[in-house]
Design an enzyme around this catalytic site. Sequence first.
Site, PDB file in Angstrom:
ATOM      1  N   ASP A   1       0.811  -1.204   0.000  1.00 58.20           N
ATOM      2  CA  ASP A   1       0.000   0.000   0.000  1.00 58.20           C
ATOM      3  C   ASP A   1       0.852   1.264   0.000  1.00 58.20           C
ATOM      4  O   ASP A   1       0.555   2.223  -0.724  1.00 58.20           O
ATOM      5  CB  ASP A   1      -0.920  -0.006   1.222  1.00 58.20           C
ATOM      6  CG  ASP A   1      -1.835   1.193   1.290  1.00 58.20           C
ATOM      7  OD1 ASP A   1      -2.978   1.096   0.814  1.00 58.20           O
ATOM      8  OD2 ASP A   1      -1.409   2.252   1.816  1.00 58.20           O
TER       9      ASP A   1
ATOM     10  N   PHE B   1      -5.448   2.367   0.426  1.00 61.65           N
ATOM     11  CA  PHE B   1      -5.723   1.731  -0.859  1.00 61.65           C
ATOM     12  C   PHE B   1      -5.894   0.226  -0.731  1.00 61.65           C
ATOM     13  O   PHE B   1      -6.590  -0.396  -1.534  1.00 61.65           O
ATOM     14  CB  PHE B   1      -4.637   2.090  -1.870  1.00 61.65           C
ATOM     15  CG  PHE B   1      -4.630   3.554  -2.234  1.00 61.65           C
ATOM     16  CD1 PHE B   1      -5.816   4.244  -2.406  1.00 61.65           C
ATOM     17  CD2 PHE B   1      -3.437   4.248  -2.376  1.00 61.65           C
ATOM     18  CE1 PHE B   1      -5.827   5.597  -2.737  1.00 61.65           C
ATOM     19  CE2 PHE B   1      -3.432   5.596  -2.704  1.00 61.65           C
ATOM     20  CZ  PHE B   1      -4.634   6.273  -2.879  1.00 61.65           C
ATOM     21  N   ASP B   2      -5.291  -0.397   0.272  1.00 59.94           N
ATOM     22  CA  ASP B   2      -5.602  -1.795   0.563  1.00 59.94           C
ATOM     23  C   ASP B   2      -7.082  -1.944   0.912  1.00 59.94           C
ATOM     24  O   ASP B   2      -7.769  -2.837   0.417  1.00 59.94           O
ATOM     25  CB  ASP B   2      -4.745  -2.298   1.727  1.00 59.94           C
ATOM     26  CG  ASP B   2      -3.459  -2.962   1.280  1.00 59.94           C
ATOM     27  OD1 ASP B   2      -3.455  -3.595   0.213  1.00 59.94           O
ATOM     28  OD2 ASP B   2      -2.458  -2.859   2.004  1.00 59.94           O
ATOM     29  N   VAL B   3      -7.565  -1.085   1.802  1.00 59.47           N
ATOM     30  CA  VAL B   3      -8.962  -1.155   2.213  1.00 59.47           C
ATOM     31  C   VAL B   3      -9.875  -0.865   1.029  1.00 59.47           C
ATOM     32  O   VAL B   3     -10.874  -1.565   0.797  1.00 59.47           O
ATOM     33  CB  VAL B   3      -9.223  -0.174   3.366  1.00 59.47           C
ATOM     34  CG1 VAL B   3     -10.711  -0.114   3.707  1.00 59.47           C
ATOM     35  CG2 VAL B   3      -8.426  -0.582   4.605  1.00 59.47           C
TER      36      VAL B   3
ATOM     37  N   GLY C   1      -9.984  -3.793  -1.282  1.00 58.00           N
ATOM     38  CA  GLY C   1     -10.821  -4.841  -0.731  1.00 58.00           C
ATOM     39  C   GLY C   1     -12.295  -4.570  -0.963  1.00 58.00           C
ATOM     40  O   GLY C   1     -13.065  -5.493  -1.298  1.00 58.00           O
TER      41      GLY C   1
END
Length: 393
Positions: free
Chosen positions: A150, A178-180, A183
Amino acid sequence: MSDDTAPSGDDGPRGPLHGLLVADFSRILAGPYATMLLGDMGAEVIKVESPGGDDTRSWLPPVRGDVSTYYLAVNRNKRSLALDLKDGTDAALARELAARADVVIENFKPGGLARFSLDYPAVRDVNPGVVYASISGFGSRADPSLPGYDLMVQAISGLMSLTGDPEGTPYRAGISVFDVMTGMHATIGILAALRHRERTGTGQHLEVSLLSSALSGLVNHSSAYVAGGEVPYRMGNAHPSLFPYEPLPVADGELVVIAGNDGQFARLCEVLNLPDLPADPRFARNQDRTAHREALRPLLVERLATRTKKDLFHELLAAGVPCAPINTIDEGVAFAEEAGLDPVVLVGEGDAAVPSIRHPVLFSATPARHALPPPGLDEHGAALRAWLAGPRD
């Protein structure tokens, strides 16, 4: 949906995705967050881990007991099966799981599962209706040496160029934003693909990358460049298109103050006893206030600095002016409790119960479940191996 769902031992409420079997070959954050959301909504999620476990199991401190709170954050409503894909027997079990699944989700390096016959073409050959979601940092056509962290994407996408003091160092966001976001995009894509399968009987392959999610999530800033030809710059807590829309100093700290339209600005001036400002041509419209923010800010601060956060918060809200104190996380959770959101739930029972943040969607007919605490490594391995070794329904 599959009729071959593994027995879960969960007698709780059935969510809207009850009966859906998800084979989760992901780890760290983006994939596990997506599969937790699916599990919250009733899907049966089998988390396939290497014998060493998900990396976040060792990302500590902080811990609850001896378990990483990072791991606990995104792994409820799953069962753990540890498999060594380099072992022929374990690889065969992994392929059997993928053959039975409605959804396969993975975040190996692009192409990394092909050598185990767990890539999309191989799984589709034995499971034509599968919805197969691949998460990567930069997409399948990028340089394969690019790992999908991220922080790298925050830097490469341009987000860090927008974050921090204008005269200071670029900053990353306080979470792996950006990971969240990726997802969530993966979850949306999976649900859309399942709807398509419901109509046509056909599965498909989804590709979701952190960089694509980042560029989409930069919204007005990416649009400023691609549609307007302007490269946004770092403005601290200021907004490029609105003023006031930032923290402003008050007697005992700072308060976020927002005037999203001319009416809110007029009401702000009424509370601060500045009746002449809305008629001033420099401040009459939002674009005027934005253009003359350096002249307007000290006029507002002079009055704000005589009042406390608590008094201003309640008085401005009563007048219809958006504002907010800058809370710590514990204060944020407490505010959600005061607002009636009941944000903290206990997942599991007895000594195994783990406090967790409630699923963010309230369903009127099919409530989300908070049934299974994050599993220990291979906690359900024996039962799942026995099920996979048996006949398919």
